[in-house]
Design a protein around this motif. Structure first.
Motif, PDB file in Angstrom:
ATOM      1  N   LEU A 121     -39.478 -41.355 -14.172  1.00 22.63           N
ATOM      2  CA  LEU A 121     -40.598 -40.499 -13.787  1.00 22.63           C
ATOM      3  C   LEU A 121     -41.939 -41.169 -14.042  1.00 22.63           C
ATOM      4  CD1 LEU A 121     -41.766 -37.802 -12.819  1.00 22.63           C
ATOM      5  CD2 LEU A 121     -41.504 -36.949 -15.160  1.00 22.63           C
TER       6      LEU A 121
ATOM      7  N   ALA B 112     -43.908 -31.312  -6.694  1.00 22.03           N
ATOM      8  CA  ALA B 112     -43.425 -32.157  -7.799  1.00 22.03           C
ATOM      9  C   ALA B 112     -44.302 -31.916  -9.023  1.00 22.03           C
ATOM     10  CB  ALA B 112     -43.434 -33.621  -7.377  1.00 22.03           C
TER      11      ALA B 112
ATOM     12  N   ALA C 120     -43.945 -34.530 -11.903  1.00 16.54           N
ATOM     13  CA  ALA C 120     -44.640 -35.769 -11.553  1.00 16.54           C
ATOM     14  C   ALA C 120     -46.153 -35.598 -11.656  1.00 16.54           C
ATOM     15  CB  ALA C 120     -44.247 -36.206 -10.141  1.00 16.54           C
TER      16      ALA C 120
ATOM     17  N   HIS D 176     -40.706 -32.846  -4.275  1.00 14.67           N
ATOM     18  CA  HIS D 176     -39.426 -32.698  -4.967  1.00 14.67           C
ATOM     19  C   HIS D 176     -38.371 -32.296  -3.945  1.00 14.67           C
ATOM     20  CE1 HIS D 176     -36.953 -32.082  -8.577  1.00 14.67           C
ATOM     21  NE2 HIS D 176     -36.479 -30.989  -7.998  1.00 14.67           N
TER      22      HIS D 176
ATOM     23  N   THR E 199     -39.227 -36.840  -6.400  1.00 11.00           N
ATOM     24  CA  THR E 199     -38.381 -36.479  -7.533  1.00 11.00           C
ATOM     25  C   THR E 199     -37.251 -35.600  -7.007  1.00 11.00           C
ATOM     26  OG1 THR E 199     -39.743 -34.534  -8.073  1.00 11.00           O
ATOM     27  CG2 THR E 199     -40.262 -36.605  -9.194  1.00 11.00           C
TER      28      THR E 199
ATOM     29  N   VAL F  98     -35.238 -35.961 -11.698  1.00 11.75           N
ATOM     30  CA  VAL F  98     -35.981 -35.038 -12.559  1.00 11.75           C
ATOM     31  C   VAL F  98     -35.451 -33.623 -12.299  1.00 11.75           C
ATOM     32  CG1 VAL F  98     -38.247 -34.243 -13.340  1.00 11.75           C
ATOM     33  CG2 VAL F  98     -38.021 -36.515 -12.303  1.00 11.75           C
TER      34      VAL F  98
ATOM     35  N   GLY G   9     -37.664 -30.312 -11.574  1.00 10.29           N
ATOM     36  CA  GLY G   9     -38.964 -30.971 -11.398  1.00 10.29           C
ATOM     37  C   GLY G   9     -40.059 -30.101 -10.835  1.00 10.29           C
TER      38      GLY G   9
END
Length: 271
Positions: free
Chosen positions: A11, A34, A37, A167, A198, A229, A232
């Motif tokens: 990440l 995300a 992130a 994501h 992610t 993730v 996420g």
């Protein structure tokens, strides 16, 4: 033939690939924002981002704006849905510290589609008569060249994000990303110069070779990096994987009414 590279990263490495001052495209709350992130970006101290939303945003944009990481936003709207206004977005607009380019959902989709198709603009009718045209000199009204009748039409320029960030449910190690029915994410990836994703899980195999998933998969040539993730998008919901944390969202909505309250909660989320 040389083997395809493994596009999986951590990440923090994914966040490090987004420099300050990037034109960063992010999806709507329903499209896989995300959040993890974005928090990693803030830990890194990113600044002067230019956000463009596809086509709206909520928590993700408000977080980045409240943290002082955004200089400009092009959007059809920023709100926290049932949890009310995006207070840091509203405060920044009121204070004049955030430049905004007002847009509409169809106009933003048209801009991304133009970039994905490799053309300089797409025509659009729905914003004719809107006062938005007075504030968007880059949206050009022309006469339809295919008829002699009076037929004005708006040309919306292509939007080429430096980075698209979202994501998704699945990716394989080659960088193929399954988005299912979220076809706007494919357009976003095709429009952007680089796409970082992610994901909830890593698929053991090649998603493009899976007849049940291939049609909903963004091919690896559009994806630069993927990071595993799970969860996420938290505290936002994610399509059958993560339920919304309504208590956390309500707490954010209340704390973000003031900059001090926002800063205290953000410090907790970044810890």
């Amino acid at each position: 033939m040389s083997p395809r590279p493994d596009k999986r990263v951590g990440l923090d490495d994914l966040a490090a690939a987004i420099p300050s001052r990037s034109l960063l495209a992010i999806p709507a709350d329903y499209g896989g924002p995300a959040i993890a992130a974005s928090l990693a970006l803030l830990r890194r101290g990113v600044r002067d981002l230019r956000l463009v939303t596809a086509p709206t945003s909520g928590l993700q944009a408000d977080l980045l704006i409240g943290a002082g990481a955004v200089a400009e936003i092009e959007t059809a709207g920023v709100a926290l849905g049932e949890h009310g206004m995006a207070h840091r977005f509203r405060a920044a607009i009121s204070a004049g510290t955030l430049k905004i380019k007002d847009a509409t959902c169809p106009a933003l989709h048209a801009g991304f589609q133009a970039a994905a198709k490799g053309v300089p603009f797409l025509p659009l009718r729905g914003i004719l008569g809107s006062d938005l045209l007075r504030h968007r000199p880059d949206w050009t009204v022309i006469q339809n060249p295919l008829t002699e009748d009076s037929d004005p039409i708006v040309l919306v320029p292509a939007i080429h994000p430096d980075v698209a960030l979202f994501h998704a449910a699945l990716a394989d190690r080659f960088g193929n990303v399954w988005v299912g029915v979220r076809r706007e994410l494919l357009t976003l990836a095709q429009a952007a110069r680089r796409t970082l994703v992610t994901v909830e899980a890593i698929y053991d195999g090649d998603l493009l070779a899976d007849p049940l998933r291939a049609a909903g998969t963004i091919p690896h040539l559009y994806i630069e990096q993927v990071a595993l993730v799970p969860g996420g998008t938290k505290p936002l919901a994610y399509d059958g994987h993560t339920p919304a944390d309504d208590a956390a969202l309500e707490r954010y909505a209340e704390a973000s009414r003031s900059q001090d309250g926002f800063a205290a909660l953000l410090a907790e989320w970044l810890a």
